[in-house]
Write an enzyme that holds these catalytic residues in place. Sequence first.
Site, PDB file in Angstrom:
ATOM      1  N   GLY A   1      11.903  59.592  26.315  1.00 48.72           N
ATOM      2  CA  GLY A   1      11.382  60.920  26.646  1.00 48.72           C
ATOM      3  C   GLY A   1      11.461  61.187  28.121  1.00 48.72           C
ATOM      4  O   GLY A   1      12.149  60.480  28.865  1.00 48.72           O
ATOM      5  N   ASN A   2      10.784  62.220  28.563  1.00 45.92           N
ATOM      6  CA  ASN A   2      10.726  62.521  29.994  1.00 45.92           C
ATOM      7  C   ASN A   2       9.372  63.124  30.343  1.00 45.92           C
ATOM      8  O   ASN A   2       8.542  63.345  29.473  1.00 45.92           O
ATOM      9  CB  ASN A   2      11.883  63.442  30.404  1.00 45.92           C
ATOM     10  N   ARG A   3       9.174  63.391  31.619  1.00 54.00           N
ATOM     11  CA  ARG A   3       7.844  63.759  32.108  1.00 54.00           C
ATOM     12  C   ARG A   3       7.545  65.250  32.055  1.00 54.00           C
ATOM     13  O   ARG A   3       6.531  65.690  32.574  1.00 54.00           O
ATOM     14  CB  ARG A   3       7.695  63.323  33.565  1.00 54.00           C
ATOM     15  N   SER A   4       8.406  66.060  31.501  1.00 51.70           N
ATOM     16  CA  SER A   4       8.167  67.504  31.549  1.00 51.70           C
ATOM     17  C   SER A   4       6.909  67.877  30.760  1.00 51.70           C
ATOM     18  O   SER A   4       6.725  67.474  29.616  1.00 51.70           O
ATOM     19  CB  SER A   4       9.381  68.250  30.973  1.00 51.70           C
TER      20      SER A   4
ATOM     21  N   ALA B   1      13.257  70.172  29.590  1.00 60.32           N
ATOM     22  CA  ALA B   1      14.025  69.016  30.036  1.00 60.32           C
ATOM     23  C   ALA B   1      14.603  68.375  28.771  1.00 60.32           C
ATOM     24  O   ALA B   1      13.867  67.773  27.984  1.00 60.32           O
ATOM     25  CB  ALA B   1      13.121  68.043  30.774  1.00 60.32           C
TER      26      ALA B   1
END
Length: 407
Positions: free
Chosen positions: A215-218, A282
């Site tokens: 995943g990512n931090r968005s 993102a």
Amino acid sequence: MEQRQQDRPRVVLGVTGGIAAYKACELLRRLTESGHDARVVPTESALHFVGAATFAALSGKPVATDVWESVHEVPHVRIGQEADLVVVAPATADIVAKAAHGLADDLLTNTLLTARCPVIFAPAMHTEMWEHPATQENVATLRRRGSLVVEPAVGRLTGTDTGKGRFPDPERVFELCRRVLTRGSAEVPADLAGRHVVISAGGTREPLDPVRFLGNRSSGKQGYALARTAAARGARVTLVAANTALPDPAGVDVVPVETAAQLREAVVKAAGDADAVVMAAAVADFRPAVYAAGKIKKQGGAEPEPVALVQNPDILAELSTDRPRAGQIVVGFAAETEDALANGRTKLARKRCDLLVVNEVGEHRTFGAEDNEAVVLGADGSETPVPYGPKEVLSDTVWDLVALRFP
Ligand SMILES: Cc1cc2nc3c(=O)[nH]c(=O)nc-3n(C[C@H](O)[C@H](O)[C@H](O)COP(=O)(O)O)c2cc1C
């Protein structure tokens, strides 16, 4: 760039003597947490409901109700003169009357007379008090002179009564403050009326097994700000939200998704009749090549298998190239860690979108924050810098630029 102390908008929060005074604490917290320099000026009556210590601790500023404290600093003039916004929340029938008649018998009424900035009143009182001709005439006087008087909400009042006069949701008052501070007025242009806009928000998750994902931090806050501002400007909004934990914006059609493939499907479907598509999410560039149907287990002491990745489809490039409608505007976002503008220009050309919002990311920047700083690059060579500030400001700039490009 962190916002410097002297650049913070100065907000005076006037609190008057109604039961809803406790809700001013929530408004104050929202103001300070989002980078405003907030100072509370309560009335004597307000302090019967909430103690001065609460306002002082939450604002980090001294609290006074009359003009006789720190006289050498002439607070009865200074506080109003230096303010960028005065918001009286809750506003009693009494303060509305005093302000309409120009009385100046405490620090708040003096502040209201010396302020030359926008002034918002959020009245809260029993229905009889609100509907009384005296109050109504006072409200009309304040509005005629340019103050913004919020209509009270309808609902449960003090005790068992129900009716008009309830203090509005503090979050609504907070949004109004932000809008007035950033655009200079509470008026919202209806320039997106009749338009359908599609916005993606959040960050995709690419599953590795039933319990793990890449995943990512968005956080999705920028996409949600875009959705709120577009809806406020009259657009029909479809918000494709990937793994966000934010309340649905009012009047917005929210489509929850998880993976890049699901996001692509939802955005492409909604884009069919859209006037603009803004890709603020993102989206993962890669996903695991293999999805393990069962949880991947440790193999004794052996090293784990490396995770092979495959490329995800480039949704922004696809949307820009295959536009289902002539004149559809496509906007991308680029989070860059270095050479932001040069990399942004290259990306804009490669993706063939109309606008690209470029922001530099790093620790404490962009992801999860309330504020943002960016440059919006146009395919026509334009560059629109948006200084550090609320994500709504960047959103409104994006919509200004989109509206200019509509055929
Ligand atoms: C329990 C209680 C609740 C009150 N709630 C309100 C209210 O919601 N709105 C209002 O206009 N006055 C309300 N009042 C009356 C005000 O406190 C009173 O008019 C006071 O003089 C207002 O002073 P201020 O405007 O200087 O704060 C309330 C009074 C009491 C005792």
